[in-house]
Design a protein around this motif. Sequence first.
Motif, short mmCIF file in Angstrom:
data_model
loop_
_atom_site.label_atom_id
_atom_site.label_comp_id
_atom_site.label_asym_id
_atom_site.label_seq_id
_atom_site.Cartn_x
_atom_site.Cartn_y
_atom_site.Cartn_z
N MET A 99 0.83 -1.19 0.00
CA MET A 99 0.00 0.00 0.00
C MET A 99 0.88 1.26 0.00
O MET A 99 0.83 2.04 -0.93
CB MET A 99 -0.93 -0.04 1.20
N PHE A 100 1.64 1.45 1.06
CA PHE A 100 2.57 2.58 1.12
C PHE A 100 3.98 2.05 0.97
O PHE A 100 4.34 1.01 1.50
CB PHE A 100 2.44 3.33 2.45
N ASN A 101 4.80 2.78 0.27
CA ASN A 101 6.19 2.40 0.11
C ASN A 101 7.02 3.20 1.10
O ASN A 101 7.53 4.27 0.78
CB ASN A 101 6.64 2.66 -1.33
N ILE A 102 7.15 2.68 2.32
CA ILE A 102 7.87 3.36 3.39
C ILE A 102 9.23 2.69 3.56
O ILE A 102 9.33 1.48 3.63
CB ILE A 102 7.08 3.31 4.71
N GLU A 103 10.25 3.51 3.64
CA GLU A 103 11.60 2.99 3.86
C GLU A 103 11.68 2.34 5.24
O GLU A 103 11.08 2.85 6.21
CB GLU A 103 12.62 4.12 3.77
N PRO A 104 12.42 1.24 5.38
CA PRO A 104 12.50 0.55 6.68
C PRO A 104 13.10 1.42 7.79
O PRO A 104 12.69 1.33 8.94
CB PRO A 104 13.39 -0.65 6.38
N TRP A 105 14.06 2.28 7.47
CA TRP A 105 14.67 3.09 8.51
C TRP A 105 13.69 4.14 9.04
O TRP A 105 13.76 4.50 10.22
CB TRP A 105 15.96 3.75 8.02
N ILE A 106 12.77 4.62 8.22
CA ILE A 106 11.75 5.57 8.69
C ILE A 106 10.80 4.87 9.64
O ILE A 106 10.42 5.41 10.69
CB ILE A 106 11.00 6.19 7.50
N LEU A 107 10.43 3.64 9.30
CA LEU A 107 9.54 2.87 10.15
C LEU A 107 10.19 2.56 11.49
O LEU A 107 9.54 2.63 12.54
CB LEU A 107 9.14 1.57 9.43
N GLY A 138 10.08 5.55 13.73
CA GLY A 138 8.73 5.71 14.28
C GLY A 138 8.49 4.81 15.49
O GLY A 138 7.91 5.23 16.48
N PHE A 139 8.96 3.55 15.40
CA PHE A 139 8.81 2.64 16.53
C PHE A 139 9.63 3.10 17.73
O PHE A 139 9.19 2.98 18.88
CB PHE A 139 9.20 1.21 16.14
N LEU A 140 10.82 3.62 17.49
CA LEU A 140 11.64 4.14 18.58
C LEU A 140 10.96 5.33 19.27
O LEU A 140 10.94 5.42 20.50
CB LEU A 140 13.02 4.54 18.08
#
Length: 66
Positions: free
Chosen positions: A1-9, A12-14
């Motif tokens: 659905m969304f193409n989000i880079e893993p480092w951005i995700l 966000g979790f941090l």
Amino acid sequence: MFNIEPWILSIGFLLLGIIVLILTPIMRVVFAIIGFKLQGDKLYVKIGSIVLCIIAASIIYGSIIA
């Protein structure tokens, strides 16, 4: 659905984890104040309110200094 880079995700979790760690003691004091208020214990409501003000002042002071 969304193409989000893993480092951005991961950032966000941090940030979510940090927010949860900051809110945990604050919510504990808030719920303690509510419980003491329901029990009619005015002394502990005042003490809890003072503790909540100290926590709020330290967060505000910390954000001003940083």
